[in-house]
Design a protein around this motif. Structure first.
Motif, PDB file in Angstrom:
ATOM      1  N   ARG A  41      34.283   9.575  18.409  1.00 36.05           N
ATOM      2  CA  ARG A  41      33.586  10.777  18.828  1.00 36.05           C
ATOM      3  C   ARG A  41      32.321  10.983  18.000  1.00 36.05           C
ATOM      4  O   ARG A  41      32.132  11.999  17.378  1.00 36.05           O
ATOM      5  CB  ARG A  41      34.520  11.976  18.698  1.00 36.05           C
ATOM      6  CG  ARG A  41      34.748  12.707  20.009  1.00 36.05           C
ATOM      7  CD  ARG A  41      35.285  14.093  19.741  1.00 36.05           C
ATOM      8  NE  ARG A  41      34.341  14.878  18.991  1.00 36.05           N
ATOM      9  CZ  ARG A  41      34.607  15.465  17.814  1.00 36.05           C
ATOM     10  NH1 ARG A  41      35.770  15.356  17.271  1.00 36.05           N
ATOM     11  NH2 ARG A  41      33.679  16.169  17.201  1.00 36.05           N
ATOM     12  N   PHE A  91      38.947   9.949  20.105  1.00 35.63           N
ATOM     13  CA  PHE A  91      39.158  10.532  21.439  1.00 35.63           C
ATOM     14  C   PHE A  91      40.648  10.471  21.747  1.00 35.63           C
ATOM     15  O   PHE A  91      41.190   9.389  21.992  1.00 35.63           O
ATOM     16  CB  PHE A  91      38.437   9.711  22.517  1.00 35.63           C
ATOM     17  CG  PHE A  91      36.946   9.860  22.532  1.00 35.63           C
ATOM     18  CD1 PHE A  91      36.347  11.069  22.866  1.00 35.63           C
ATOM     19  CD2 PHE A  91      36.129   8.766  22.269  1.00 35.63           C
ATOM     20  CE1 PHE A  91      34.969  11.192  22.916  1.00 35.63           C
ATOM     21  CE2 PHE A  91      34.745   8.882  22.317  1.00 35.63           C
ATOM     22  CZ  PHE A  91      34.165  10.094  22.637  1.00 35.63           C
ATOM     23  N   HIS A 130      29.177   6.344  21.101  1.00 38.79           N
ATOM     24  CA  HIS A 130      30.591   6.717  21.220  1.00 38.79           C
ATOM     25  C   HIS A 130      31.439   5.531  21.670  1.00 38.79           C
ATOM     26  O   HIS A 130      32.647   5.546  21.604  1.00 38.79           O
ATOM     27  CB  HIS A 130      30.741   7.874  22.208  1.00 38.79           C
ATOM     28  CG  HIS A 130      30.212   7.514  23.558  1.00 38.79           C
ATOM     29  ND1 HIS A 130      28.875   7.549  23.864  1.00 38.79           N
ATOM     30  CD2 HIS A 130      30.842   7.044  24.641  1.00 38.79           C
ATOM     31  CE1 HIS A 130      28.715   7.142  25.108  1.00 38.79           C
ATOM     32  NE2 HIS A 130      29.884   6.830  25.600  1.00 38.79           N
ATOM     33  N   TYR A 172      36.064   3.092  20.367  1.00 37.26           N
ATOM     34  CA  TYR A 172      35.498   4.390  20.772  1.00 37.26           C
ATOM     35  C   TYR A 172      35.653   5.404  19.645  1.00 37.26           C
ATOM     36  O   TYR A 172      36.722   5.510  19.051  1.00 37.26           O
ATOM     37  CB  TYR A 172      36.228   4.909  22.013  1.00 37.26           C
ATOM     38  CG  TYR A 172      36.283   3.899  23.143  1.00 37.26           C
ATOM     39  CD1 TYR A 172      35.337   3.920  24.164  1.00 37.26           C
ATOM     40  CD2 TYR A 172      37.269   2.902  23.156  1.00 37.26           C
ATOM     41  CE1 TYR A 172      35.380   2.991  25.183  1.00 37.26           C
ATOM     42  CE2 TYR A 172      37.312   1.961  24.173  1.00 37.26           C
ATOM     43  CZ  TYR A 172      36.366   2.009  25.186  1.00 37.26           C
ATOM     44  OH  TYR A 172      36.406   1.076  26.182  1.00 37.26           O
TER      45      TYR A 172
END
Ligand code: DAH
Length: 348
Positions: A203, A161, A212, A201
């Motif tokens: 994706r 992300f 996620h 985190y």
């Protein structure tokens, strides 16, 4: 009927009426009928004008006596009703002290944090410090200083992300980012023993084993004369404390850009003891973490001369450990705030 008899008759009627009164409303009506300004007794008094003078005295006395008696009866009734009401209320509101109480339901720690606490305790006992990483990282710390240059294919292992419009900022894909911070911060360079629990985190599309957002615990040791034997001993101790004294570990060679050599670490299956079952998919081993010797390139980029220093590192998934430990089937259960999920973990 003489006027006096009339007074006596009103009084007797009142005394008889009051006997039947059972509530406040009726008592109020009684007051209106007899004792109020327009009540029967006042009406009697009003008759004084019609009474012959020689009888006025006796009549007055009779009416006053009647009023006194009726007022007394009224007051007695009023007190009796009040007493009745009180005892009724007390009876209704009495509590049964032998009934079991309603407990307030105490809060519980989510298994996610129970695992973090437990792992942290194990490493604190061994003299490690707990480092606080950051969830928002720069590309530099999350990737480049960990030997993942911009065009390196291993970036594909971790869909990231990125934070739009913020240069190279991103949500860290791994707690490993804390390694570079820890090494660069130390000036002069001193030995490091740390763990860093936190969130990472990626994706990923969420499913039973992917989310996620997930927890990781990073471990980093840098010192003089650190060898893979130290890594193995530490992992063995950790696994036995976490999964039971009988557990063994197995290292398989693997690849991570920031370690050389790199290994995947398996623990002997705590469900079947290694014989093979559905939990270990018949292999007797369950993969729990990635580890390795800190890549000399990483040491160098972070200011530690690899000729003098060496180290090991590993990263373990928090939910994965909790799922194996407690037999949790779906990673999404950690995040949905269903209190029933917490029940089995009371006191663990
Ligand atoms: N950062 C790795 C990941 O997220 C896990 C890991 C592997 C951490 C090896 C380490 C390590 O410190 O040495 O997949």
């Amino acid at each position: 009927m003489s006027f006096i008899d009339e007074a006596i008759a009103v009084k007797e009627k009142a005394i008889a009426a009051i006997q039947d009164i059972k509530d406040k409303m009726a008592l109020q009506a009684f007051f209106a009928d007899y004792l109020a300004k327009k009540g029967a007794i006042s009406v009697l008094m009003g008759k004084m004008r019609e009474i012959p003078p020689e009888e006025k005295g006796r009549f007055g006395q009779a009416v006053n006596a009647a009023r006194k008696e009726v007022e007394e009866a009224y007051r007695e009734k009023e007190a009796a009703l009040a007493k009745e009401e009180l005892s009724k209320k007390l009876a209704e509101e009495s509590i049964d002290v032998t009934l079991p109480g309603r407990s307030a339901g105490s809060g519980r720690i989510n298994p996610f944090y129970q695992i973090i606490d437990e792992v942290t305790d194990i490493f604190l006992d061994m003299g490690y410090e707990v480092a606080e990483g950051r969830d928002v990282e720069s590309d530099l710390y999350n990737f480049e200083l960990l030997n993942v240059p911009k065009d390196h294919p291993s970036r594909d292992m971790q869909d990231t992300f990125y934070i739009e419009g913020e240069g190279d900022l991103l949500l860290r894909t791994q707690t490993s980012a804390v390694q570079a911070h820890a090494m660069l911060e130390r000036n002069p360079k001193t030995p490091i023993r740390l763990i860093c629990p936190g969130k990472a985190y990626r994706r990923d599309d969420d499913d039973m084993t992917h989310s996620h957002q997930f927890g990781q615990i990073e471990c980093l040791v840098v010192d003089r004369n650190i060898s893979i034997a130290n890594l193995k001993a530490t992992l063995e101790l950790f696994v036995k404390k976490m999964f039971g004294e009988k557990r063994e570990i197995r290292m398989r060679s693997s690849y991570f850009p920031f370690t050389e050599p790199s290994v995947e670490v398996d623990v002997s299956c705590f469900n079947c003891g290694g014989k093979g079952c559905s939990m270990c998919k018949g292999t007797g081993w369950i993969e729990i973490l990635g580890a390795g010797m800190v890549n000399p390139k990483v040491l160098e980029m972070c200011g530690y001369d690899p000729k003098e220093w060496s180290g090991y590192a590993f990263g373990v998934g928090v939910e994965r450990v909790a799922m194996l430990r407690y037999g949790i089937d779906d990673i999404r259960r950690f995040y949905i705030d269903d209190l029933r999920f917490l029940d089995p973990f009371v006191g663990k």
